[in-house]
Design a protein around this motif. Structure first.
Motif, short mmCIF file in Angstrom:
data_model
loop_
_atom_site.label_atom_id
_atom_site.label_comp_id
_atom_site.label_asym_id
_atom_site.label_seq_id
_atom_site.Cartn_x
_atom_site.Cartn_y
_atom_site.Cartn_z
N PRO A 177 6.39 8.28 -13.27
CA PRO A 177 6.65 7.05 -12.53
C PRO A 177 7.53 7.31 -11.31
O PRO A 177 8.22 8.33 -11.23
CB PRO A 177 7.38 6.17 -13.56
CG PRO A 177 8.01 7.14 -14.49
CD PRO A 177 7.07 8.32 -14.58
N ALA A 178 7.48 6.39 -10.37
CA ALA A 178 8.32 6.51 -9.18
C ALA A 178 9.79 6.36 -9.56
O ALA A 178 10.12 5.77 -10.59
CB ALA A 178 7.93 5.45 -8.16
N PRO A 179 10.71 6.91 -8.76
CA PRO A 179 12.14 6.81 -9.08
C PRO A 179 12.59 5.35 -9.18
O PRO A 179 12.08 4.48 -8.49
CB PRO A 179 12.82 7.53 -7.91
CG PRO A 179 11.78 8.44 -7.35
CD PRO A 179 10.47 7.74 -7.56
N LEU A 180 13.58 5.12 -10.03
CA LEU A 180 14.07 3.77 -10.27
C LEU A 180 14.69 3.18 -9.00
O LEU A 180 14.49 2.01 -8.68
CB LEU A 180 15.09 3.79 -11.41
CG LEU A 180 15.70 2.45 -11.82
CD1 LEU A 180 14.61 1.50 -12.28
CD2 LEU A 180 16.74 2.64 -12.91
N LYS A 181 15.46 3.98 -8.26
CA LYS A 181 16.11 3.47 -7.04
C LYS A 181 15.08 3.11 -5.98
O LYS A 181 15.26 2.17 -5.22
CB LYS A 181 17.09 4.51 -6.50
CG LYS A 181 18.32 4.69 -7.37
CD LYS A 181 19.31 5.64 -6.73
CE LYS A 181 20.57 5.78 -7.58
NZ LYS A 181 21.56 6.70 -6.97
N PHE A 182 13.98 3.88 -5.94
CA PHE A 182 12.92 3.56 -4.98
C PHE A 182 12.34 2.18 -5.27
O PHE A 182 12.13 1.37 -4.36
CB PHE A 182 11.84 4.64 -5.06
CG PHE A 182 10.67 4.38 -4.17
CD1 PHE A 182 10.72 4.67 -2.82
CD2 PHE A 182 9.50 3.84 -4.68
CE1 PHE A 182 9.64 4.41 -1.99
CE2 PHE A 182 8.41 3.59 -3.86
CZ PHE A 182 8.49 3.89 -2.52
N ASN A 183 12.07 1.90 -6.55
CA ASN A 183 11.54 0.59 -6.91
C ASN A 183 12.57 -0.51 -6.63
O ASN A 183 12.20 -1.64 -6.26
CB ASN A 183 11.16 0.57 -8.39
CG ASN A 183 9.95 1.43 -8.68
OD1 ASN A 183 9.07 1.56 -7.84
ND2 ASN A 183 9.91 2.04 -9.85
N MET A 184 13.85 -0.19 -6.79
CA MET A 184 14.88 -1.19 -6.52
C MET A 184 14.89 -1.56 -5.03
O MET A 184 14.93 -2.74 -4.68
CB MET A 184 16.24 -0.65 -6.94
CG MET A 184 17.40 -1.61 -6.69
SD MET A 184 19.00 -0.93 -7.17
CE MET A 184 19.16 0.39 -5.94
N SER B 35 0.83 -1.21 0.00
CA SER B 35 0.00 0.00 0.00
C SER B 35 0.87 1.25 0.00
O SER B 35 0.54 2.26 -0.63
CB SER B 35 -0.93 -0.01 1.22
OG SER B 35 -0.17 -0.06 2.42
N PHE B 36 2.00 1.19 0.70
CA PHE B 36 2.94 2.32 0.67
C PHE B 36 3.51 2.50 -0.73
O PHE B 36 3.66 3.63 -1.21
CB PHE B 36 4.07 2.05 1.68
CG PHE B 36 5.12 3.11 1.70
CD1 PHE B 36 4.86 4.36 2.25
CD2 PHE B 36 6.38 2.86 1.18
CE1 PHE B 36 5.84 5.34 2.27
CE2 PHE B 36 7.36 3.83 1.21
CZ PHE B 36 7.09 5.07 1.74
N ASP B 37 3.82 1.39 -1.39
CA ASP B 37 4.31 1.44 -2.78
C ASP B 37 3.27 2.09 -3.70
O ASP B 37 3.59 2.95 -4.53
CB ASP B 37 4.63 0.02 -3.22
CG ASP B 37 5.24 -0.02 -4.62
OD1 ASP B 37 5.62 1.05 -5.13
OD2 ASP B 37 5.36 -1.12 -5.18
N ILE B 38 2.02 1.68 -3.52
CA ILE B 38 0.94 2.25 -4.34
C ILE B 38 0.79 3.74 -4.05
O ILE B 38 0.60 4.55 -4.97
CB ILE B 38 -0.37 1.49 -4.06
CG1 ILE B 38 -0.29 0.07 -4.58
CG2 ILE B 38 -1.56 2.21 -4.69
CD1 ILE B 38 -1.46 -0.78 -4.23
N SER B 39 0.87 4.11 -2.79
CA SER B 39 0.72 5.51 -2.42
C SER B 39 1.81 6.37 -3.06
O SER B 39 1.54 7.48 -3.53
CB SER B 39 0.77 5.66 -0.89
OG SER B 39 -0.23 4.89 -0.28
N ILE B 40 3.02 5.85 -3.10
CA ILE B 40 4.11 6.60 -3.74
C ILE B 40 3.84 6.76 -5.23
O ILE B 40 4.06 7.84 -5.81
CB ILE B 40 5.46 5.88 -3.52
CG1 ILE B 40 5.82 5.92 -2.03
CG2 ILE B 40 6.56 6.52 -4.35
CD1 ILE B 40 6.04 7.32 -1.49
N ASP B 41 3.33 5.71 -5.86
CA ASP B 41 3.00 5.81 -7.29
C ASP B 41 1.93 6.87 -7.54
O ASP B 41 1.98 7.63 -8.51
CB ASP B 41 2.52 4.46 -7.83
CG ASP B 41 3.66 3.50 -8.04
OD1 ASP B 41 4.81 3.97 -8.04
OD2 ASP B 41 3.41 2.30 -8.20
N ILE B 42 0.96 6.93 -6.63
CA ILE B 42 -0.10 7.92 -6.79
C ILE B 42 0.45 9.33 -6.59
O ILE B 42 0.14 10.25 -7.35
CB ILE B 42 -1.24 7.64 -5.79
CG1 ILE B 42 -1.89 6.30 -6.09
CG2 ILE B 42 -2.28 8.75 -5.82
CD1 ILE B 42 -2.93 5.90 -5.08
#
Length: 627
Positions: free
Chosen positions: A316-323, A303-310
């Protein structure tokens, strides 16, 4: 099948609707490719300039972010490809006619320029066909290998085109030669950009597939509706930003609210594959309790990941964040795997060990420890790979360079691996009273090289871990109930047989009724309570190890006439106090000794003391006369 497919798509849309990449200000994918190409051009120019060479990493990061954005938006049908394929084909047809005409007229400049322009249009057409094929071929059930197969076809074509060399005609004037060189450079730069993007897709196919279920979900429409409601209630609020925050919090609450439902569904799926646990409600409940924490944590992080995307929407969210989020997901998956293995794997092995002619207990216990170790190793390797490390290179370097390093620091490595062994064996912990060779004291701290022990003379001892790992360790703190009381009661030889028997019986009865002496019945109930309190032992461990000996329960009680000594008849008293604390044990021992004295006195018996009688077979005559 179609109904099942539709149901799965609806469920995933309800859980992951916010991960759709619907952009109200749609950007053509071809424009992203042009921006990547421009950055490549800047990087190539700055690499030749010693002054501006330090700025190259900044532009490289920007280029990688654009490639990441391109991959995320690749399958979103709302994103336009940006290539007018009809116009492209018309220009190709026109250039082919120009090539024929210039070839007949021996116009070398026009021929080469038209060839380069035609090659550039053909590269654009191949990219367009690739993107269209991706969008039409991939669906929810597609896998990473499907993305790799589709991208590999065009990748080979473009690599073949990039490998070709072109020689410009030298007999042209400087202006025309400069125009041809510029056109050739632009063509090669375009091929380089396309190849970089395709190589990225080959290396990260999951990023292309991650959002392919939600292509047709209009995020902008959802946020607009939420923003309209918020503006109607709070006219002065920032509609779009408030809508993002509201949607993020709402999804967070929904996912956390349904975590128990998600756990129950997960258990239902597991029960379909694991048959032996269907009728064992106790195992199911313990498994449900053990996996609730990792699933709840996953839903929280997701849910935190989704919130960042929103909040980053429409970008899009930063690449390092997704890593880094990928690292967290790997750790959570490992946590869930360990919990499931402890539940089902250990229960299955325990059931095999309990059967006649089954596994030996030691073998089963070793299998469990080795399995946990390999799970942890797999998690570590997956985390390193997610962080971008080359796992093959790391393993190879450990094999080649590790030998020289091991020889140089063998003592340090010996202590390090000894500390790992001690941690895995759990031989002792902080605060334990241990004895190892000449070392005796309380463990203060166990480090990677040495263990600090506080001696009873208040001296601080620093013991290498390799020494502790290579010797037997006596851990006095690993006792739950039962500290030994052993003594020999010496009675005089004038004691009658009947009184000795009464004394033995009275002492045994006194100990059995003593409130501070351990008895088997008390230990059995205490052991069950201890087992229920041990969350790590979620199956019946008594089939693998002796739980009384493992946790430190002793309740033996012996009172017998032991031997005929030189000056006494000895009665052996062997029992265990309930407490293991030294001060309390001394008090119990004192009370037992006083009770024994009372029994001896009541029976009219006497304690013997060391004595020796000397008998003379003959006496000299002069000594007899003196008597």
């Amino acid at each position: 099948m179609a109904i099942v497919r539709a149901f799965l798509l609806c469920c995933l849309c309800l859980l992951g609707v916010v991960r759709a990449e619907s952009d109200p200000d749609t950007i053509d994918l071809y424009l992203l490719l042009k921006q990547i190409s421009q950055l490549n051009q800047v990087i190539a120019r700055y690499e030749k300039d010693p002054i501006k060479r330090s700025e190259v990493p900044l532009y490289s990061d920007q280029k990688n972010d654009l490639i990441h954005t391109f991959a995320l938006r690749l399958l979103n049908s709302q994103e336009h490809i940006g290539i007018d394929i009809d116009q492209n084909l018309k220009q190709q047809a026109h250039l082919k006619q120009v090539l024929l005409k210039s070839s007949k007229n021996n116009d070398l400049y026009t021929y080469v320029l038209s060839t380069l322009e035609l090659k550039s249009l053909e590269a654009d057409q191949q990219i367009y066909d690739f993107l269209e094929k991706l969008r039409t071929s991939l669906d929810f059930f597609s896998q990473e290998k499907d993305v790799k197969n589709l991208s590999m076809v065009i990748l080979l074509k473009l690599e073949s085109a990039a490998a070709k060399s072109y020689v410009l005609p030298p007999d042209l004037d400087a202006l025309k030669l400069h125009q041809l060189q510029e056109s050739l450079n632009n063509y090669k730069l375009k091929l380089k950009t396309y190849l970089e993007v395709l190589h990225y897709i080959q290396a990260h196919p999951s990023q292309v597939l991650s959002k392919n279920v939600l292509f047709n979900i209009d995020m902008h429409w959802i946020l607009d509706r939420i923003a309209g409601v918020i503006n109607a209630i709070f006219p002065s609020s920032h509609g779009l930003q408030s809508a993002k925050i509201f949607l993020s919090l709402a999804l967070l609450l929904i996912l956390l609210t349904f975590r128990k439902l998600a756990t129950a569904l997960f258990m239902k799926v597991l029960d379909l594959f694991v048959r032996f646990s269907r009728k064992d409600q106790q195992v199911q409940q313990k498994v449900r309790d053990s996996i609730l924490a990792p699933i709840s944590t996953f839903l929280l992080i997701y849910s935190f990941d989704i919130s960042i995307d929103i909040l980053y929407y429409p970008q899009p969210a930063p690449l390092k964040f997704n890593m880094y989020l990928g690292v967290i997901y790997i750790c959570l998956l490992g946590w869930l795997g360990i919990a499931l293995f402890k539940a089902y794997g250990a229960a299955l092995l325990a059931s095999l060990a309990s059967k006649r002619n089954g596994f030996r207990r030691e073998v089963v216990n070793l299998i469990l420890k080795v399995a946990y170790f390999f799970i942890v190793i797999i998690i570590i390797l997956a985390v390193l790979k997610q962080l971008g490390f080359n796992i093959s290179a790391i393993i190879a370097s450990l094999g080649i360079g590790g030998l020289a390093v091991a020889l140089a620091v063998k003592d340090l490595l010996a202590n390090f691996f000894a500390s790992v062994i001690l941690l895995l064996d759990n031989s002792f912990g902080q605060g334990d009273w241990i004895v190892c060779g000449e070392v005796e004291g309380t463990v203060v701290e166990m480090g990677l090289r040495r263990t600090t022990v506080r001696g009873f003379d208040n001296a601080l001892l620093f013991v290498p871990n390799s020494e502790l790992a290579g010797k037997s360790i006596r851990n006095w703190n690993r006792r739950k109930v039962g500290r030994r009381i052993k003594m020999n009661i010496g009675l005089t030889y004038g004691s009658s047989r009947e009184n000795l028997a009464k004394c033995v019986l009275a002492i045994r009865t006194m100990l059995e009724q003593h409130p501070h002496i351990a008895r088997y019945a008390d230990l059995d109930a205490s052991a069950k309570r201890e087992l229920n309190a041990q969350h790590d032992y979620i199956m019946d461990r008594e089939h693998i190890v002796s739980m009384d000996d493992l946790m430190g329960y002793k309740s033996n009680l012996f009172v017998y006439v032991d031997n005929f000594g030189d000056s006494s008849i000895n009665i052996l008293v062997y029992c265990f106090s309930k407490t293991v604390v030294w001060g309390e044990w001394l008090a119990v021992k004192e009370n037992v000794m006083l009770e024994i004295m009372r029994i001896v006195e009541e029976l009219g018996l006497s304690f013997a003391f060391p004595s020796q009688s000397v008998y003379l077979e003959s006496v000299p005559s002069d000594l007899k006369r003196s008597w």
